[in-house]
Design a protein around this motif. Structure first.
Motif, PDB file in Angstrom:
ATOM      1  N   ASP A   8      42.337  30.366  44.905  1.00  0.00           N
ATOM      2  CA  ASP A   8      43.372  30.474  45.934  1.00  0.00           C
ATOM      3  C   ASP A   8      43.989  29.125  46.253  1.00  0.00           C
ATOM      4  O   ASP A   8      45.074  29.059  46.842  1.00  0.00           O
ATOM      5  CB  ASP A   8      42.775  31.061  47.218  1.00  0.00           C
ATOM      6  N   HIS A  40      47.767  32.414  44.130  1.00  0.00           N
ATOM      7  CA  HIS A  40      48.703  33.302  44.823  1.00  0.00           C
ATOM      8  C   HIS A  40      49.975  32.543  45.158  1.00  0.00           C
ATOM      9  O   HIS A  40      50.082  31.327  44.948  1.00  0.00           O
ATOM     10  CB  HIS A  40      48.056  33.867  46.095  1.00  0.00           C
ATOM     11  N   LEU A  60      50.921  34.380  41.593  1.00  0.00           N
ATOM     12  CA  LEU A  60      50.997  35.841  41.658  1.00  0.00           C
ATOM     13  C   LEU A  60      51.525  36.301  43.015  1.00  0.00           C
ATOM     14  O   LEU A  60      51.222  35.695  44.048  1.00  0.00           O
ATOM     15  CB  LEU A  60      49.613  36.442  41.408  1.00  0.00           C
ATOM     16  N   ILE A  62      50.848  37.845  45.633  1.00  0.00           N
ATOM     17  CA  ILE A  62      49.773  38.397  46.472  1.00  0.00           C
ATOM     18  C   ILE A  62      49.825  37.683  47.814  1.00  0.00           C
ATOM     19  O   ILE A  62      49.845  36.456  47.878  1.00  0.00           O
ATOM     20  CB  ILE A  62      48.389  38.205  45.819  1.00  0.00           C
ATOM     21  N   ILE A  70      43.393  35.229  49.899  1.00  0.00           N
ATOM     22  CA  ILE A  70      43.881  36.606  49.870  1.00  0.00           C
ATOM     23  C   ILE A  70      42.804  37.552  50.406  1.00  0.00           C
ATOM     24  O   ILE A  70      41.653  37.161  50.616  1.00  0.00           O
ATOM     25  CB  ILE A  70      44.278  37.028  48.441  1.00  0.00           C
ATOM     26  N   THR A  73      40.062  42.621  47.979  1.00  0.00           N
ATOM     27  CA  THR A  73      40.015  44.072  47.748  1.00  0.00           C
ATOM     28  C   THR A  73      39.181  44.426  46.522  1.00  0.00           C
ATOM     29  O   THR A  73      38.609  45.511  46.452  1.00  0.00           O
ATOM     30  CB  THR A  73      41.430  44.615  47.561  1.00  0.00           C
ATOM     31  N   CYS A  76      42.822  46.145  44.004  1.00  0.00           N
ATOM     32  CA  CYS A  76      44.289  46.218  44.015  1.00  0.00           C
ATOM     33  C   CYS A  76      44.944  45.300  42.982  1.00  0.00           C
ATOM     34  O   CYS A  76      46.033  45.615  42.483  1.00  0.00           O
ATOM     35  CB  CYS A  76      44.816  45.884  45.411  1.00  0.00           C
ATOM     36  N   ASN A  77      44.325  44.179  42.674  1.00  0.00           N
ATOM     37  CA  ASN A  77      44.955  43.207  41.787  1.00  0.00           C
ATOM     38  C   ASN A  77      44.470  43.311  40.343  1.00  0.00           C
ATOM     39  O   ASN A  77      44.804  42.447  39.524  1.00  0.00           O
ATOM     40  CB  ASN A  77      44.678  41.788  42.298  1.00  0.00           C
ATOM     41  N   LEU A  80      47.294  43.455  37.520  1.00  0.00           N
ATOM     42  CA  LEU A  80      47.998  42.182  37.379  1.00  0.00           C
ATOM     43  C   LEU A  80      47.122  41.138  36.687  1.00  0.00           C
ATOM     44  O   LEU A  80      47.574  40.423  35.781  1.00  0.00           O
ATOM     45  CB  LEU A  80      48.430  41.690  38.761  1.00  0.00           C
ATOM     46  N   LEU A  81      45.861  41.032  37.114  1.00  0.00           N
ATOM     47  CA  LEU A  81      44.956  40.062  36.496  1.00  0.00           C
ATOM     48  C   LEU A  81      44.686  40.411  35.034  1.00  0.00           C
ATOM     49  O   LEU A  81      44.646  39.517  34.174  1.00  0.00           O
ATOM     50  CB  LEU A  81      43.642  40.012  37.279  1.00  0.00           C
ATOM     51  N   LEU A 102      40.387  35.128  45.375  1.00  0.00           N
ATOM     52  CA  LEU A 102      41.084  35.347  44.114  1.00  0.00           C
ATOM     53  C   LEU A 102      40.237  34.904  42.922  1.00  0.00           C
ATOM     54  O   LEU A 102      40.243  35.554  41.870  1.00  0.00           O
ATOM     55  CB  LEU A 102      42.416  34.595  44.115  1.00  0.00           C
ATOM     56  N   GLU A 105      37.713  37.638  42.250  1.00  0.00           N
ATOM     57  CA  GLU A 105      38.331  38.814  41.639  1.00  0.00           C
ATOM     58  C   GLU A 105      38.644  38.561  40.174  1.00  0.00           C
ATOM     59  O   GLU A 105      38.430  39.435  39.319  1.00  0.00           O
ATOM     60  CB  GLU A 105      39.597  39.192  42.408  1.00  0.00           C
TER      61      GLU A 105
END
Length: 483
Positions: A8, A40, A60, A62, A70, A73, A76-77, A80-81, A102, A105
């Motif tokens: 992040d 992000h 991204l 986000i 961020i 979650t 949700c990403n 995209l990842l 991030l 994730e």
């Protein structure tokens, strides 16, 4: 190798993690590896941006939730990842900072995609308060399938092993570094009169010991030859401004606010003493940069700080106002003794006795003078030339050494086999049984995306040969200069 740095924290945000990611990426690119960064969006900075040496950064779309991080979650990403990791043909996902959702994730998705995962922990955590308990549990879950962890100090390694339950054999210690070619001394910036400037550069938050700094400033309010330069911003800035007003030190305490990293060196070279009062710290980049600029460093003895610099370059104190003040006074004595030695004097002037005596407080004036004289005589030879300090730091820490050791970690994890999904699920279950539902759902989502958007339909990003282009351009410029 193709490495993805995920965090992040990235430029234009400023901090130790951001600087570490940028410098490590630059050195890896110079060694011929491909590096991309995932972070992000920052304001209107979103999409793909290119930085020095062709470093590719994905900002991204986000949203940020709290403290530049961020919402974690974990689901949700994923599309995209996955798209970025396939598009860049990534081999290794390298996450940075335990605070970064991030990075966790990206490592989670990368592991389920069969990639190798490396994590660097830049901070220390406690074990008692509720926030630490929750954070440690989340970190244990995220690192349960991590191939290898990197810590920036030995105390940081012990902390990570205890709170995240990572096997010691899977944790390496690779310290940060500093660009000593940039952080060079500049004695011309220092005033030639009897003024002594104390520099503080940090985020103005509780963890950085701003309350201790405020106490030290207030204790030194009667000594007009001591000034403070404070760079940084944060919720504790109001406390320092309040102390400055109460002590009537508007002309001796300069508040610079948030600083760009390119301007830090210019501020450091104005000072004689660098003060760090952190209450917890895994590795403090600021004290290394200050030592590289030739300042005397006074720092609290917490976390991994005692490992960072040798005793010739730092004065360690306890995290109390009295101890920090004593360390500052010792540094002041050294400076005065060094100045007097240059002037041909053999002892500290009466003015320095008054400074030390009034600052320390309770003992008799005679004892204070005698003790200060003894300390000054002992510490006088320890004042090093600023350029000698820079050379010592250059020998201790450099990014080429950090990169070489990090590449060894990368090569080690690439030789490890990717375990089947059942083994990964079992590792997550040992950390947290309910989390297996999230893992199973994300795994099924990835399988669905493999069917809905097959990998062969995703455009692969071309590798830019920026290094060769830069070398050729330099050759052409050199030939033009000769002509």
């Amino acid at each position: 190798m193709r490495i993805c740095m995920a965090s992040d924290f990235m430029f234009p945000n400023m901090g130790g993690v951001e600087e570490h990611i940028f410098n490590l990426s630059q050195c890896l690119i110079d060694r011929g590896h491909k590096v991309v960064v995932i972070t992000h969006l920052y304001g209107d900075r979103k999409g793909i941006r290119y930085m020095t040496n062709g470093l590719k950064v994905y900002y991204l779309p986000i949203k940020v939730c709290y403290n530049q991080c961020i919402v974690p979650t974990m689901v949700c990403n994923v599309p995209l990842l996955r798209n970025v990791l396939i598009r860049e043909q990534i081999d290794i996902v390298h996450g940075h900072s335990a605070f970064s959702a991030l990075s966790h994730e990206a490592m989670f998705v990368g592991k389920l995609m069969g990639l190798r995962v490396v994590f660097t922990d830049h901070s220390l955590f406690g074990f008692a308060d509720l926030s630490a308990v929750i954070t440690n549990k989340l970190l244990e879950i995220c690192l349960s399938t991590c191939n290898h962890c990197i810590c920036v100090s030995h105390i940081g390694k012990e902390n990570t092993v205890l709170r995240a339950k990572v096997p010691k054999k899977n944790v390496s210690v690779i310290p940060n570094a500093v660009d000593t070619a940039h952080f060079t001394p500049n004695p011309i910036n220092r005033q030639t009169d009897d003024q002594i400037k104390i520099v503080v550069i940090s985020r103005l938050v509780y963890r950085k010991g701003v309350d201790l700094i405020a106490g030290v400033i207030y204790r030194l309010r009667h000594y007009p030859n001591i000034q403070f330069i404070i760079g940084g911003d944060g919720p504790k800035r109001g406390l320092l401004e309040e102390v400055r007003e109460r002590a009537n030190m508007q002309d001796r305490v300069t508040m610079l606010g948030a600083l760009e990293h390119a301007k830090v060196r210019d501020v450091l070279t104005q000072g004689h003493i660098f003060l760090n009062a952190s209450l917890t710290e895994a590795y403090c980049m600021a004290i290394v940069e200050a030592a590289s600029c030739g300042l005397q460093v006074v720092s609290t003895k917490v976390g991994g700080i005692p490992e960072v610099l040798p005793s010739e370059l730092i004065l360690l104190t306890e995290p109390t106002v009295e101890s920090v003040l004593s360390g500052v006074m010792t540094a002041v004595e050294r400076l005065i003794a060094e100045r007097n030695a240059r002037k041909g004097q053999n002892s500290i002037t009466n003015g320095s006795h008054n400074i030390i005596g009034q600052a320390n407080g309770n003992s008799s004036l005679q004892n204070r003078k005698q003790s200060s004289k003894n300390r000054s005589q002992k510490s006088q030879p320890k004042v090093l030339c600023p350029f000698e300090c820079n050379e010592m730091v250059a020998n201790l820490y450099n990014w080429d050494n950090v990169t070489m050791r990090t590449v060894k970690v990368y090569k080690k994890v690439l030789k490890e086999r990717d375990p089947p999904f059942g083994d990964k699920l079992n590792s997550y279950m040992k950390a947290c049984v309910p989390y297996m539902l999230v893992v199973s759902f994300v795994y099924l989502l990835l399988r669905f995306l493999d069917w809905y958007e097959p990998r062969h339909l995703i455009d692969l990003a071309p590798d830019l040969k920026m290094k060769a282009k830069i070398k050729n351009q330099r050759k052409r410029d050199g030939n033009n200069d000769k002509m």
